[in-house]
Design an enzyme around this catalytic site. Structure first.
Site, PDB file in Angstrom:
ATOM      1  N   SER A 214       0.835  -1.196   0.000  1.00  0.00           N
ATOM      2  CA  SER A 214       0.000   0.000   0.000  1.00  0.00           C
ATOM      3  C   SER A 214       0.870   1.247   0.000  1.00  0.00           C
ATOM      4  O   SER A 214       2.074   1.179   0.229  1.00  0.00           O
ATOM      5  CB  SER A 214      -0.907   0.014   1.222  1.00  0.00           C
ATOM      6  OG  SER A 214      -0.173   0.478   2.334  1.00  0.00           O
ATOM      7  N   LYS A 215       0.232   2.377  -0.237  1.00  0.00           N
ATOM      8  CA  LYS A 215       1.029   3.599  -0.372  1.00  0.00           C
ATOM      9  C   LYS A 215       1.708   3.979   0.934  1.00  0.00           C
ATOM     10  O   LYS A 215       2.697   4.688   0.944  1.00  0.00           O
ATOM     11  CB  LYS A 215       0.200   4.739  -0.944  1.00  0.00           C
ATOM     12  CG  LYS A 215      -0.977   5.167  -0.105  1.00  0.00           C
ATOM     13  CD  LYS A 215      -1.657   6.334  -0.790  1.00  0.00           C
ATOM     14  CE  LYS A 215      -2.777   6.874   0.080  1.00  0.00           C
ATOM     15  NZ  LYS A 215      -3.481   7.949  -0.581  1.00  0.00           N
ATOM     16  N   ARG A 216       1.164   3.508   2.042  1.00  0.00           N
ATOM     17  CA  ARG A 216       1.779   3.855   3.329  1.00  0.00           C
ATOM     18  C   ARG A 216       2.974   2.940   3.657  1.00  0.00           C
ATOM     19  O   ARG A 216       3.802   3.301   4.486  1.00  0.00           O
ATOM     20  CB  ARG A 216       0.763   3.764   4.468  1.00  0.00           C
ATOM     21  CG  ARG A 216      -0.403   4.661   4.244  1.00  0.00           C
ATOM     22  CD  ARG A 216      -0.764   5.505   5.462  1.00  0.00           C
ATOM     23  NE  ARG A 216      -1.649   6.572   5.030  1.00  0.00           N
ATOM     24  CZ  ARG A 216      -1.378   7.860   5.110  1.00  0.00           C
ATOM     25  NH1 ARG A 216      -0.248   8.273   5.628  1.00  0.00           N
ATOM     26  NH2 ARG A 216      -2.244   8.750   4.678  1.00  0.00           N
ATOM     27  N   ASP A 217       3.005   1.753   3.038  1.00  0.00           N
ATOM     28  CA  ASP A 217       4.075   0.799   3.368  1.00  0.00           C
ATOM     29  C   ASP A 217       5.448   1.360   3.097  1.00  0.00           C
ATOM     30  O   ASP A 217       6.360   1.195   3.892  1.00  0.00           O
ATOM     31  CB  ASP A 217       3.932  -0.488   2.533  1.00  0.00           C
ATOM     32  CG  ASP A 217       2.803  -1.337   3.059  1.00  0.00           C
ATOM     33  OD1 ASP A 217       2.524  -1.249   4.267  1.00  0.00           O
ATOM     34  OD2 ASP A 217       2.191  -2.068   2.268  1.00  0.00           O
TER      35      ASP A 217
ATOM     36  N   PHE B 210       6.322   5.241  -4.651  1.00  0.00           N
ATOM     37  CA  PHE B 210       5.931   6.081  -5.776  1.00  0.00           C
ATOM     38  C   PHE B 210       7.119   6.332  -6.712  1.00  0.00           C
ATOM     39  O   PHE B 210       8.261   6.368  -6.249  1.00  0.00           O
ATOM     40  CB  PHE B 210       5.390   7.419  -5.268  1.00  0.00           C
ATOM     41  CG  PHE B 210       4.133   7.233  -4.466  1.00  0.00           C
ATOM     42  CD1 PHE B 210       2.958   6.881  -5.104  1.00  0.00           C
ATOM     43  CD2 PHE B 210       4.142   7.357  -3.091  1.00  0.00           C
ATOM     44  CE1 PHE B 210       1.800   6.659  -4.378  1.00  0.00           C
ATOM     45  CE2 PHE B 210       2.982   7.149  -2.354  1.00  0.00           C
ATOM     46  CZ  PHE B 210       1.815   6.803  -2.998  1.00  0.00           C
TER      47      PHE B 210
END
Ligand code: GLU
Length: 504
Positions: free
Chosen positions: A264-267, A276
């Site tokens: 996920s983007k928070r990982d 990203f």
């Protein structure tokens, strides 16, 4: 494969930055298009106005550019099937939704948000937690299938809000062959009556996606696994319109390094690697870090991404984008989720750094680290340092002694290698060193080796002290090459300073 022209699209929604999984989807579409002499399109799917994030579209386009994934058609690029931004295609969708109503494949629904909530609540109380608007429940709702025709007409005339829903047929097996997953069969009893057209006058993703894929003559839909549950509805929509269905290929999920769940983007920032392609700053000023700003070459990033879910079936691991195009096929994409591996990503970066020309490295090093040294000098530094670096900036930080004389001396070397006689040994070596006439690495090496024979010492006993005086460090590339790059004068100066600083 039919002999229709291959046309594929990457269709991100501008709801935030592009996660590396999104870049992989774009990459596979691009590779597939190029491999098959086809076209790769970029389409922005921005029909969900509530989730629109300013700057996201620009971010997506900039990230693709950094990766050298250039669309053949798309916003700001052109093509014969535009516009390529869905909000600019608004007029295409309403007539299509109406066409489905007219053909009996869709219907008007007037239920308010409260009506729907009430139904959900009632169902919950009856121990049916997942209430759906579907072929069974629609009979109890306010829609053009249950209300008399004149009331429906009156409501529409009156401007009552409505949506258009797909009339999911009852008990049909929908089959389609996914290029990656093989045959997929889903019974329509498990599917609900999805909204196709919203009360705000915008289509939903499902309708816009199908209308556009048809109008843009898309031959293959290559997208993430999360869209697999939508595919049966899409197949039915093609049937409802009487259009030829494109071929589907649903790509495997990207998993966390431990294989435990979706990346996920928070990982990323939590686990210490970027998720990203490039930095993304939220409207609150929170920064998610990107591969570009972390010093990765886009080629290394792309090479790593290509291998997350695909392999060439050979031992080769390093591929340029052109080589990937040559080697790529959807048949070699696996169904199983692909585990992201941060170390492997660094490895790809190292390989790329090593194989990059010193002239290019020197230019980037100079620009990135704002160095004043001339390019010739930097090229030589890059040449000896690149084997020991992962990122360009490491050449500067690991090889700081190429840019300044040592300010301190490695403690361990001082303790373990600086013996009672070292000072004298180094003073005598300096005398020889100073007088080497044709000063270059091989002559210094020859002189040093002669000196070792003369004093009857091994290289391991003397070289660390030499390195310490010139660089302050315990390790590094060949000392003979280092002094050649620094030059005789500078090296002598450092040795003299070192011998003054380190007591005998
Ligand atoms: N707009 C969808 C997304 O954000 C596209 C899905 C598809 O490719 O059909 O991923």
């Amino acid at each position: 494969m039919s002999n229709k022209e291959v046309r594929v699209r990457f269709a991100p929604s501008p709801t935030g930055p592009l996660h590396m999984g999104g870049v992989r989807t774009a990459l596979y579409n691009y590779l597939f298009a190029k491999k098959n002499n086809g076209k790769f399109l970029l389409r922005i799917e921005d029909t969900d106005q509530t989730r629109f994030v300013p700057g996201a579209q620009e971010y997506i386009m900039d990230a693709l550019k950094w990766c050298a994934i250039f669309p053949d058609e798309g916003p700001g690029i052109g093509g014969n099937h535009g516009p390529y931004i869905q909000s600019e295609r608004k007029s295409h969708y309403a007539p299509k939704a109406q066409e489905l109503v007219d053909r009996g494949w869709a219907y008007y629904a007037f239920d308010t948000a409260e009506d729907l909530n009430q139904m959900r609540e009632q169902a919950k109380q009856m121990k049916m937690p997942n209430w759906q608007y579907n072929s069974i429940t629609r009979g109890a709702m306010k829609n053009s299938l249950t209300l008399p025709a004149n009331e429906v007409e009156a409501r529409i005339k009156n401007g009552d809000p409505f949506v258009i829903r797909f009339k999911m047929p009852r008990n049909r097996d929908i089959r389609f062959e996914d290029i990656i997953r093989g045959w997929v069969v889903v019974n329509t009893n498990n599917l609900d009556d999805k909204v196709l057209y919203k009360s705000d006058g915008m289509p939903t993703y499902h309708l816009a996606n199908i209308v556009d894929d048809h109008e843009m003559e898309i031959s293959h839909v290559i997208r993430g696994e999360e869209w697999l549950p939508s595919a049966p509805l899409h197949v039915l929509l093609y049937e409802a319109f009487g259009w030829e269905c494109p071929q589907f290929a649903h790509l495997p999920l990207l998993l966390r390094p431990d294989g435990n769940g979706k990346l996920s983007k928070r990982d990323g920032d939590r686990l210490g690697f970027p998720v990203f392609p490039t930095n993304w700053t939220t409207s609150d000023g929170e920064v998610y870090s990107g591969y570009r700003e972390n010093g990765y070459f886009s080629g290394a990033f792309i090479n790593m991404l290509a291998f997350l879910g695909w392999n060439p079936g050979t031992q080769q691991e390093i591929f340029s984008l052109e080589e990937l195009v040559e080697a790529f096929s959807l048949e070699r994409v696996s169904k199983a989720g692909a585990k992201f591996d941060a170390d492997k990503t660094k490895w790809f970066q190292q390989q790329y750094l090593r194989s990059t020309d010193n002239t290019i490295l020197a230019k980037e090093l100079k620009a990135k680290q704002r160095l004043s040294e001339d390019l010739d000098y930097l090229e030589k530094v890059c040449n000896v340092m690149k084997e020991r670096a992962t990122f360009i900036k490491d050449i500067h930080t690991e090889g700081d002694y190429f840019f300044q004389a040592p300010r301190d001396y490695d403690e361990t070397v001082l303790k373990k290698k600086w013996k009672a006689d070292t000072h004298q040994i180094m003073t005598n070596w300096l005398d020889i060193f100073k007088n080497i006439e044709e000063f270059n690495a091989s002559n210094v090496e020859a002189a040093f080796k002669n000196y070792l024979i003369e004093i009857d010492k091994g290289i391991g006993a003397v070289l660390p002290a030499f390195r310490l005086l010139v660089t302050g460090k315990a390790m590094g590339p060949s000392m003979f090459e280092i002094v050649e790059i620094l030059g005789q004068q500078e090296s002598v100066k450092r040795m003299e300073t070192g011998l003054n600083n380190i007591p005998a």
